[in-house]
Every structure is written in structure tokens, then in C-alpha cells.
Design a protein around this motif. Sequence first.
Motif, short mmCIF file in Angstrom:
data_model
loop_
_atom_site.label_atom_id
_atom_site.label_comp_id
_atom_site.label_asym_id
_atom_site.label_seq_id
_atom_site.Cartn_x
_atom_site.Cartn_y
_atom_site.Cartn_z
N GLY B 160 0.79 -1.23 0.00
CA GLY B 160 0.00 0.00 0.00
C GLY B 160 0.82 1.28 0.00
O GLY B 160 0.47 2.24 -0.68
N VAL B 161 1.93 1.28 0.76
CA VAL B 161 2.65 2.56 0.93
C VAL B 161 3.22 3.10 -0.38
O VAL B 161 3.26 4.31 -0.58
N LEU B 162 3.68 2.23 -1.27
CA LEU B 162 4.25 2.75 -2.52
C LEU B 162 3.14 3.23 -3.46
O LEU B 162 3.31 4.22 -4.18
N ILE B 189 -4.68 2.77 -0.79
CA ILE B 189 -4.65 1.70 0.22
C ILE B 189 -5.52 0.52 -0.23
O ILE B 189 -5.11 -0.65 -0.15
N GLU B 190 -6.71 0.82 -0.73
CA GLU B 190 -7.58 -0.26 -1.23
C GLU B 190 -6.93 -0.99 -2.40
O GLU B 190 -7.00 -2.22 -2.51
N LEU B 191 -6.28 -0.23 -3.26
CA LEU B 191 -5.61 -0.83 -4.41
C LEU B 191 -4.47 -1.75 -3.97
O LEU B 191 -4.27 -2.84 -4.51
N GLY B 192 -3.71 -1.30 -2.97
CA GLY B 192 -2.62 -2.12 -2.44
C GLY B 192 -3.14 -3.47 -1.95
O GLY B 192 -2.57 -4.53 -2.26
N HIS B 237 -12.40 -4.76 -2.03
CA HIS B 237 -11.37 -3.70 -2.06
C HIS B 237 -11.44 -2.92 -3.37
O HIS B 237 -11.35 -1.69 -3.37
N LEU B 238 -11.61 -3.66 -4.48
CA LEU B 238 -11.67 -2.98 -5.78
C LEU B 238 -12.88 -2.05 -5.85
O LEU B 238 -12.80 -0.94 -6.39
N THR B 239 -13.98 -2.51 -5.30
CA THR B 239 -15.21 -1.70 -5.33
C THR B 239 -15.02 -0.42 -4.51
O THR B 239 -15.40 0.68 -4.93
N ARG B 240 -14.42 -0.58 -3.33
CA ARG B 240 -14.19 0.61 -2.50
C ARG B 240 -13.16 1.53 -3.15
O ARG B 240 -13.29 2.76 -3.12
#
Lengths: 284, 284
Positions: B160-162, B189-192, B237-240
Amino acid sequence: MLAGEDLNTPVSAAMHRGTLPAGKRVRPILLILAARDLGHDSAALIDLGCAIEMVHAGSLIVDDLPCMDDASLRRGQPTIHRRFGEDVAILATVGLLARAFATVASLEPVDSGVRARLVSCLPEAVGTQGLVRGQYEDLHEGLRARSASAITTTNELKTGVLFSATLHMAGLIAGASEAQQHNLHRFAIELGHSFQLLDDLTDGEPDTGKDANKDLGKSTLVGLLGAEAARQQLVGHLTRADAWLTRVYGADGQVSRYIRSLFAAALPAPQQSSRAYFHDGGIR
Amino acid sequence: MLAGEDLNTPVSAAMHRGTLPAGKRVRPILLILAARDLGHDSAALIDLGCAIEMVHAGSLIVDDLPCMDDASLRRGQPTIHRRFGEDVAILATVGLLARAFATVASLEPVDSGVRARLVSCLPEAVGTQGLVRGQYEDLHEGLRARSASAITTTNELKTGVLFSATLHMAGLIAGASEAQQHNLHRFAIELGHSFQLLDDLTDGEPDTGKDANKDLGKSTLVGLLGAEAARQQLVGHLTRADAWLTRVYGADGQVSRYIRSLFAAALPAPQQSSRAYFHDGGIR
């Protein structure tokens, strides 16, 4: 600079132990003295000094790794990978580099133009034209027979570039002229050679805090020229270093006195060849 | 960005090979699309994207080292230490980080205030509150039984951090508002989490270009929850992620379309749980 670290994590503990114990702090002291003698004094010098020391500490951790010099002792203590494991040692190195760069990037209060130039100094010294290349050459060329000039080039990359970055940063923050920057750079290169020769000359002595005879089998200037000739070279570098300093600060700068006292303490009693540097106040 | 490197040295060759082949370039593409959709376009985006990709490549080299995951394959090729040796792999990592930081530090033409803030993004993402810590936790906690929330925290640090730094940089250079920056951060963050779950779900499949079943014995969300539940989490996660994007770009941003196509290609045919995301255009 490392105060924000949670010491309960092994990576942070390794970063502390790699940076904080018993080093001579040559680079931070040099930075502060060099800037002060140019008329600049601010709290930012401490931050910059810490950043340089973190880069230096990171380079020592890498230097000691099993796949590099495989050292077991540093500054009289077990090396970082021996104490914390190889994975933690590598992550601590990355953490120290990141923290060093972040420290310079957030330096206050420094003019943003100056800060932008300061920010480039460390990554340039670390990268493939600096420490990384010096470390590679030392490791891969060091076991072959090399000419004195090849050894000198490697030493410049391994030791000179970080001194050069240190003095460059001092000059930038103190607003040094281009001529002064040039002279500080030349001083830094001579100083780097001096430290590398001192390190080679004391390899094998019992109280260096490092593994004895770590350089056995490596082609060093001491191995190539013999100890006395290497010692003469060292004094030659110190004398030239002093001459470059004189151009910046005149005959009685604090940087000059600091370097003189440092080498007087580290070298055995001076012989004829070094009288001029140690006793007659250097060649002016 | 690596064009100035002398490819005849193994460290530079390792830096190239770690960075240039066949990656998806997710982070640079995201950076460019995210900034463009905010109305900013400049050559500096390419430089920034390269810097982020170099950091990512460096983190993969470290990830694969014998003392870490001890991987032999990455992107269908021998890992960097298998091909060049461990010492060169470690030096190439340091070289990539240094080059990445130097690239951001010398970014032109960007307002110096913006550049100063950009310069801090990468070291913060790399350091002990970011990749370094995520890597440590993954390595040392990964073999124990962990709660889903502990695994999620580690994933956030590892991946997530990158992404967060990438979107932060896009927002900075494009002059995003504080609210937009907040939403981009939440998206990142959700994408990570989505990428980490995708990586876990495809572990063991033959055509990932990596060692199969590398995570066997590690506590992952897939291991803890089973593949179908993990897949549902991924779609959540993808939806959010998509919902956060909508707040920044409205219903039809390029970033959203790019992420959708990326995951549609990588995931097996969508089941009921993911219809809303893949076929109905996400929850708006």
C-alpha cells in the motif's frame, strides 16, 4: 534523527546500533567545522551531519555482509548481520538510506534553492558513480593484482566521494564561492586517500575494533608499496589536503587543526618524512 | 533515467535488468493517469514514474534475496542475485534507490515548493514506516499464525505505501486539494490490498513468472479464509477503491478504467460476487 524510531523492532534497533556507538563522527564534525569557519552556524548542520553519518553507517553494514567482506567485528562489536541476521542488516541499510534522504529533504530552515541542491548531494555520493561502484571494485578487483593508480581510483570512490559530499554540503549551506567549493572538493579527495591509507596501515593491529588482517590477499597500496612508502604517501596526501584548506580558510582554520589532531593520534610516532606536517604546522 | 549508466559494469547491468523487463508498470501508469485526469501533464511525470519504478524494482530485488524469500524466478527470468550474484544484487538495490531519489531531487521544471514535498515522498514510503517494515513483518511474522487484521496491516506496508506515495506525488504535482489527496490516499490503500490479494490468489499458478507456491507455509489471507472468500475480499477492495476514485474524478476517470481492465485480465472469469464491479461499472 533516529529518535522517532520504535526501538522494539529489530530493524530499528539495528539502525541504531549501526549508527550510534563509538564512531569518531569524522564526517559530521568536518561538516560543522567547515561551515562554521565559512561563517555559517545553524541547527540544520546537526541534521545534515546526522544524515551523512547515517549514509556512512549504512555503507559499513553493507561492507561487512557475508557476501561482501564477511566481517565479524566492527568498532569492537559484532557486526550488524552477526547480531541481528542478514535480512535485518539489509533492511536496516535501506532504512538508514531512506532516513538520511528524508532528513535532508525536510531540512529547516534552509532556503529552498539551497535545499534543492543539498538534496542531490547524498544520492549522488551513494550511487553508481560513488560508494556503490567503489564497493563493487574493491570486492571484485581487490583480489587481483592492480596498479597503484587503479587502487587509488577505487579508494577515491569508496572513501573520497562521501567526504566530498560532506564538504560540498558545508559549502552549499554556508554560501561558499565556486573557488572555495573547488578547493574544499580537492581537500576532500586528499582526505579520503589519507583515511584509506590509514585504514590499510592499521589493518592487522589489535585495537582497531575490526577483524584483524581483513585485507590479507587484497591488493592495497600498503601491500604494493610497503608500509613506509604508504606512510609517506599518506603524509603527502595530508600535506596537500592542508594546502587546499589554507586556500579556503587561511593558515589557522579549525578544520585543519581537527584533521591534524585526528591523524597525530591514529598514526605511530612521526618519522622524518612527516615532521613537516605534524610539527612544523604543515606546508603553507 | 538509467540511460547514463555504463552497462559494462555488472551493477549497472543488474539495475537495468531489475527495472526494465516486462513489468506491468502499474505505478508509473497510475501516476500519469491520475495527474492527467487532474488536469496536469508534463515531462516531469515520466521522470517521477521512473523514480517510483526504480524503487519498486529495488524492493523486488531485496524481496528475492536468499536471506529473504530466496526466489529463483521473477517475471519469468532468473532473479537478480541468481544471475549477477548476491553482492551485485544488494549494490544494485542501493544504486536504484539512490538513482530514484536523485531523479526526484533534480526534477525539472517543477515549482521548488512542490519539488521539496515530492522529494520526501519516496524515502518515507521506503523507510521503517513503509516497505522496510512490511518486508520485515512479512518475513518474520509470515510463518506464524496471524489474524486477518495482522496480515492486512503487513500487506498495507508491503504494497500500500508505494501506491500511496505514487498517488500522493500525482496529487502534489497536479495541485490536488486536501480532500482530493485524502481520497487518492484511500484509493491507494484499497488498491494495495487488491494487488496483494491477487498475488496471493495466483501463487502456485504456472504462468506468473515467479517460483510456484512461494507462499506455502506463509500465513496469507488466502490460506486463512480460503480462495473464494479471499476473492470476495478482493472485489470488495476494488469496489471501494473505485468509490474513492469517483469522489476525485467522477464516474468515468481513466484511472478507474485502467484498474478495471488490469484486474479483469488477471482474475479468472468473474463470478456472482464480482459482477457489480466488472460488469455493472462498479458501485457508484
